[in-house]
Design a protein around this motif. Structure first.
Motif, PDB file in Angstrom:
ATOM      1  N   SER A  97      46.880  44.837  42.757  1.00 37.38           N
ATOM      2  CA  SER A  97      45.585  44.670  42.098  1.00 37.38           C
ATOM      3  C   SER A  97      45.660  45.043  40.615  1.00 37.38           C
ATOM      4  N   PHE A 101      45.062  42.764  37.367  1.00 40.29           N
ATOM      5  CA  PHE A 101      44.184  43.090  36.224  1.00 40.29           C
ATOM      6  C   PHE A 101      44.936  42.837  34.917  1.00 40.29           C
ATOM      7  N   GLY A 174      38.466  36.981  37.601  1.00 37.91           N
ATOM      8  CA  GLY A 174      38.930  38.368  37.659  1.00 37.91           C
ATOM      9  C   GLY A 174      38.551  39.143  36.412  1.00 37.91           C
ATOM     10  N   ASN A 175      38.182  40.411  36.594  1.00 39.51           N
ATOM     11  CA  ASN A 175      37.805  41.365  35.526  1.00 39.51           C
ATOM     12  C   ASN A 175      36.404  41.104  34.957  1.00 39.51           C
ATOM     13  N   VAL A 220      40.688  44.244  42.413  1.00 41.40           N
ATOM     14  CA  VAL A 220      40.352  43.301  41.332  1.00 41.40           C
ATOM     15  C   VAL A 220      38.892  42.890  41.492  1.00 41.40           C
TER      16      VAL A 220
END
Ligand SMILES: Cc1cc2nc3c(=O)[nH]c(=O)nc-3n(C[C@H](O)[C@H](O)[C@H](O)COP(=O)(O)OP(=O)(O)OC[C@H]3O[C@@H](n4cnc5c(N)ncnc54)[C@H](O)[C@@H]3O)c2cc1C
Length: 325
Positions: A97, A101, A174-175, A220
């Protein structure tokens, strides 16, 4: 500290690099890799399972990641591709994970800026991106556009004087629940071409909602993004992102790190299985003393090592010998 002087009994991980690819690195790269490996063992591995169980990202890790300075090792710091690959494998080995990131922020987001922004834009944005003062996300996939997103991008961009107006939705980003910026790819309604925009997540009309109940990569934070008449100044349109061919330049480079992630995951599986087989005793002996178990461990390691070899990610097109980047 060169590899030759490493005390194998005190490695943070079992050393799975049986073909000694690490020895292709320069002495400086080997030292740096050892430093990063120590950081991952100290700061990432101990918190990985708890974050996974809670499905939360450890925000307190970001200043520490900033301090160890991992963004853009090849282009900015002059390290080789092999070094960058081994770092990514080691990060994955500690926690897939956290590696993801970094893969999103460094590879996909920073990669978009480095490949597609003008020099003026890069000068304005990259210092904060490299130092993790600004966290980034990469917004390509949409609710209705996954594998076919190249021809299926439905998010639109409309030029309006010195601004662009973005409308649409992105999924799996993601993020994006906590990022400062998202590179959003959107179809220009004037010429039907996919273009790239650096979107400030604080802009009116932008929203990102966490996708809950994931069974994979739980640390994530993936988001559903909605863009409703988001007004982006023209300076934030990536100068070199003018068709999906340009987007593809970013995707092409970052696929390499996906291969290295697979290497890191196999090494992590080996670490866990080996440790258990050594510690667990049955019939008065460690499991690792039984040939059947040894055979299984050797198979894991054999697959991991061959994944690093000539047909694997260690030698991408253009080569990655030390110093060649
Ligand atoms: C954890 C996670 C993180 C992600 N992070 C991001 C991110 O940060 N930014 C971003 O933009 N996207 C991200 N994505 C999206 C990811 O890139 C997409 O999931 C991917 O492009 C596939 O699209 P899809 O999920 O819509 O699957 P679909 O395209 O709907 O495919 C479903 C299945 O059909 C198969 N399939 C599709 N077309 C064909 C074909 N022609 N022939 C044979 N099989 C086919 C696929 O292989 C797959 O098995 C993320 C996804 C996940 C799960």
């Amino acid at each position: 500290m060169s590899k030759a002087s490493v005390d194998i009994n005190n490695l943070p991980y079992a050393d799975g690099d049986f073909f000694a690819f690490e020895q292709l690195l320069t002495a400086k790269e080997q030292d740096r890799l050892a430093e990063i490996r120590g950081f991952l063992a100290r700061e990432v591995r101990p918190i990985a399972v708890d974050c996974w169980n809670r499905g939360e990202f450890p925000m307190e890790l970001i200043p520490k990641l900033a301090e160890i300075d991992l963004v853009s090792p090849v282009r900015r710091q002059g390290y080789s591709n092999l070094f960058a690959g081994l770092v990514h494998a080691e990060a994955t080995r500690a926690d897939t994970s956290i590696a993801t990131f970094m893969g999103v922020h460094d590879g996909l987001f920073t990669g978009s800026i480095e490949a597609l922004a003008s020099q003026e834009q890069q000068d304005a944005w990259l210092p904060d991106i490299y130092s993790l003062k600004k966290i980034g996300a990469f917004g390509l996939t949409e609710p209705l556009g996954g594998s076919d997103v190249a021809g299926g991008t439905r998010t639109t961009a409309q030029r309006n004087g010195d601004t662009w107006i973005l409308n649409g939705a992105k999924r799996w980003i993601g993020n994006a629940t906590f990022s400062d910026w998202v590179v959003v790819y959107a179809r220009d309604i004037a010429d039907n071409q996919v273009k790239g925009f650096l979107v400030d997540t604080a802009l009116p009309g932008f929203s990102a909602t966490k996708i809950e109940n994931k069974i994979s990569l739980r640390t994530v934070q993936n988001a559903d993004i909605v863009l409703e008449n988001v007004v982006v100044p023209d300076f934030f349109k990536l100068a070199g992102a003018n068709s999906f061919r340009d987007t593809n330049k970013v995707l092409k480079v970052t696929r390499l790190s996906v291969g290295w992630q697979a290497v890191g995951q196999q090494l992590a599986a080996f670490d866990v299985a080996r440790r258990y087989a050594v510690e667990r005793h049955q019939f008065g002996r460690p499991l690792a003393s039984f040939q059947l178990v040894q055979s299984q461990l050797v198979q894991i390691l054999g697959n991991a090592v061959s994944s690093m070899g000539h047909d694997g990610p260690a030698f991408p097109a253009g080569g990655c010998r030390p110093g060649q980047g």
